[in-house]
Design a protein around this motif. Structure first.
Motif, PDB file in Angstrom:
ATOM      1  N   LYS A  26       0.831  -1.195   0.000  1.00 26.06           N
ATOM      2  CA  LYS A  26       0.000   0.000   0.000  1.00 26.06           C
ATOM      3  C   LYS A  26       0.871   1.253   0.000  1.00 26.06           C
ATOM      4  O   LYS A  26       0.629   2.202  -0.770  1.00 26.06           O
ATOM      5  CB  LYS A  26      -0.929   0.011   1.211  1.00 26.06           C
ATOM      6  CG  LYS A  26      -1.835   1.244   1.279  1.00 26.06           C
ATOM      7  CD  LYS A  26      -2.733   1.209   2.510  1.00 26.06           C
ATOM      8  CE  LYS A  26      -3.593   2.470   2.565  1.00 26.06           C
ATOM      9  NZ  LYS A  26      -4.459   2.485   3.785  1.00 26.06           N
ATOM     10  N   GLU A  27       1.891   1.266   0.852  1.00 21.81           N
ATOM     11  CA  GLU A  27       2.790   2.419   0.899  1.00 21.81           C
ATOM     12  C   GLU A  27       3.506   2.592  -0.436  1.00 21.81           C
ATOM     13  O   GLU A  27       3.624   3.708  -0.953  1.00 21.81           O
ATOM     14  CB  GLU A  27       3.817   2.244   2.016  1.00 21.81           C
ATOM     15  CG  GLU A  27       4.793   3.429   2.110  1.00 21.81           C
ATOM     16  CD  GLU A  27       5.941   3.166   3.064  1.00 21.81           C
ATOM     17  OE1 GLU A  27       6.671   4.131   3.372  1.00 21.81           O
ATOM     18  OE2 GLU A  27       6.127   2.004   3.495  1.00 21.81           O
ATOM     19  N   TYR A  67       2.535   1.632  -3.397  1.00 22.95           N
ATOM     20  CA  TYR A  67       1.588   2.091  -4.414  1.00 22.95           C
ATOM     21  C   TYR A  67       1.293   3.579  -4.259  1.00 22.95           C
ATOM     22  O   TYR A  67       1.264   4.322  -5.252  1.00 22.95           O
ATOM     23  CB  TYR A  67       0.298   1.283  -4.319  1.00 22.95           C
ATOM     24  CG  TYR A  67      -0.784   1.757  -5.264  1.00 22.95           C
ATOM     25  CD1 TYR A  67      -0.716   1.459  -6.626  1.00 22.95           C
ATOM     26  CD2 TYR A  67      -1.857   2.517  -4.800  1.00 22.95           C
ATOM     27  CE1 TYR A  67      -1.695   1.908  -7.498  1.00 22.95           C
ATOM     28  CE2 TYR A  67      -2.832   2.957  -5.675  1.00 22.95           C
ATOM     29  CZ  TYR A  67      -2.750   2.653  -7.018  1.00 22.95           C
ATOM     30  OH  TYR A  67      -3.713   3.097  -7.888  1.00 22.95           O
ATOM     31  N   GLU A  68       1.072   4.015  -3.040  1.00 18.33           N
ATOM     32  CA  GLU A  68       0.766   5.425  -2.809  1.00 18.33           C
ATOM     33  C   GLU A  68       1.943   6.323  -3.201  1.00 18.33           C
ATOM     34  O   GLU A  68       1.760   7.385  -3.799  1.00 18.33           O
ATOM     35  CB  GLU A  68       0.376   5.639  -1.346  1.00 18.33           C
ATOM     36  CG  GLU A  68      -0.981   5.028  -0.999  1.00 18.33           C
ATOM     37  CD  GLU A  68      -1.309   5.090   0.485  1.00 18.33           C
ATOM     38  OE1 GLU A  68      -0.397   5.460   1.275  1.00 18.33           O
ATOM     39  OE2 GLU A  68      -2.458   4.774   0.851  1.00 18.33           O
ATOM     40  N   GLN A  98       2.343   6.985  -7.020  1.00 21.91           N
ATOM     41  CA  GLN A  98       1.391   7.831  -7.731  1.00 21.91           C
ATOM     42  C   GLN A  98       1.978   9.194  -8.103  1.00 21.91           C
ATOM     43  O   GLN A  98       1.470   9.864  -9.004  1.00 21.91           O
ATOM     44  CB  GLN A  98       0.107   8.017  -6.905  1.00 21.91           C
ATOM     45  CG  GLN A  98      -0.620   6.723  -6.577  1.00 21.91           C
ATOM     46  CD  GLN A  98      -0.716   5.796  -7.783  1.00 21.91           C
ATOM     47  OE1 GLN A  98      -1.347   6.126  -8.785  1.00 21.91           O
ATOM     48  NE2 GLN A  98      -0.077   4.631  -7.679  1.00 21.91           N
ATOM     49  N   LYS A  99       3.038   9.608  -7.425  1.00 25.72           N
ATOM     50  CA  LYS A  99       3.685  10.861  -7.789  1.00 25.72           C
ATOM     51  C   LYS A  99       4.548  10.652  -9.020  1.00 25.72           C
ATOM     52  O   LYS A  99       5.339   9.709  -9.093  1.00 25.72           O
ATOM     53  CB  LYS A  99       4.539  11.387  -6.636  1.00 25.72           C
ATOM     54  CG  LYS A  99       3.747  11.948  -5.466  1.00 25.72           C
ATOM     55  CD  LYS A  99       4.617  12.757  -4.536  1.00 25.72           C
ATOM     56  CE  LYS A  99       5.108  14.034  -5.210  1.00 25.72           C
ATOM     57  NZ  LYS A  99       5.842  14.914  -4.269  1.00 25.72           N
ATOM     58  N   HIS A 133      -3.018  -2.733  -7.766  1.00 23.35           N
ATOM     59  CA  HIS A 133      -4.279  -2.020  -7.954  1.00 23.35           C
ATOM     60  C   HIS A 133      -5.152  -2.655  -9.041  1.00 23.35           C
ATOM     61  O   HIS A 133      -6.336  -2.876  -8.839  1.00 23.35           O
ATOM     62  CB  HIS A 133      -4.013  -0.561  -8.312  1.00 23.35           C
ATOM     63  CG  HIS A 133      -5.260   0.243  -8.551  1.00 23.35           C
ATOM     64  ND1 HIS A 133      -6.125   0.590  -7.541  1.00 23.35           N
ATOM     65  CD2 HIS A 133      -5.800   0.755  -9.697  1.00 23.35           C
ATOM     66  CE1 HIS A 133      -7.130   1.281  -8.042  1.00 23.35           C
ATOM     67  NE2 HIS A 133      -6.964   1.392  -9.351  1.00 23.35           N
TER      68      HIS A 133
END
Length: 290
Positions: A41-42, A44-45, A48-49, A160
């Motif tokens: 999760k970390e 993936y987040e 996104q940048k 995702h």
């Protein structure tokens, strides 16, 4: 102060000092921040940048002229295992190409074709660092790994987007996701991998993988120089068995369907001449025809 990282005994330097060129004027990769992700999760987040990037084995990345905000390391997420299930092998994204090359189960399944597909990739030190995830997610046209996995009918699992056929992933524009594993289904009754190179450890001029499942054949042609694509026996030429004449006829027919191009390694014409040769040789090798 520069930050030194070491993966498989090979050190790389990463610094938050703005440096677009080295003392000799060569381009540099500049990384502001290193993050060892604690969860998918970390990762993936962070991904996104736009200016953040997943490191993988960091073999192609380090040759780029770019500035990276955060370099995301997946080494601590348990993605470096090959797991055998009842109906498939699951290959973690952080498995090295060397581990892929040596794995007894995958090579038994493919008759050594997995090993053949990576043995010419630069050298053992490189293959100890390069990862399956980097090879697959990069969707490089020259990728031997993509070619054999395409022929094997592999699927990919993304954090995702979920599970999808590798062929569909290669046609997609997914760029901000985390590849977690590659799934290779069992049921292979024969496999072969061939490539033509200008020199032993060069990128392939053309690559060909052929996989048989029961009586169906799946052919992947890579280094076209575009990303690999798969082809089937649309006219049923192979239905009656493989002879030298049938292999030649199928190879000529298939080569007319393959879209080919030229690049620094070779022209479209050279690939057009080479394609039926590799397909014919692959079929004869697969079926043990002298």
């Amino acid at each position: 102060e520069p930050i030194w990282l070491c993966r498989c005994g090979i050190p790389w330097i990463m610094t938050d000092i703005c440096a677009d060129q080295d003392m000799e004027g060569n381009a540099l990769l500049t990384i502001d921040r290193y993050v060892k992700a604690q969860s998918l999760k970390e990762a993936y987040e962070l991904c996104q940048k736009r200016n953040n990037v997943v490191l993988g084995g960091m073999l192609w990345l380090k040759m780029q002229d770019r500035k990276v905000g955060a370099a995301i390391d997946l080494c601590g997420l348990g993605l470096d295992q090959i797991t055998e299930r009842e109906d498939a092998f699951e290959i973690g994204a952080m498995v090295s190409l060397r581990e892929l090359e040596k794995h007894p189960g995958l090579n038994e399944l493919t008759g050594g074709a997995i090993s053949n597909s990576v043995e010419h990739i630069v050298g053992v030190q490189f293959r100890n660092c390069a990862t399956v995830g980097g090879s697959v997610f990069g969707r490089f046209g020259f990728s031997d790994v993509l070619t054999i996995l395409m022929a094997l009918g592999a699927h990919v699992e993304l954090y995702h987007a979920g599970v999808m056929p590798l062929a569909d992933f290669c046609e997609s524009h997914i760029s901000r996701d985390i590849l977690t594993k590659v799934i290779v289904p069992k049921g292979v009754t024969g496999a072969v991998y061939l490539s033509q190179r200008n020199s032993a450890t060069d990128f392939p001029l053309l690559a060909c993988a052929i996989v048989r499942r029961e009586e169906e054949y799946r052919v992947a042609v890579g280094a076209r120089p575009m990303v690999a694509r798969t082809y089937s026996d649309e006219r049923g030429l192979l239905a009656g068995g493989i002879t030298r004449e049938i292999a030649q006829a199928f190879a000529l027919e298939l080569s007319q369907r393959v879209k080919l191009g030229g690049n620094a390694l070779g022209s479209e014409e050279s690939r057009r001449a080479l394609c039926p040769v590799l397909v014919r040789r692959g079929l004869l090798k697969l079926e043990g025809v002298e």
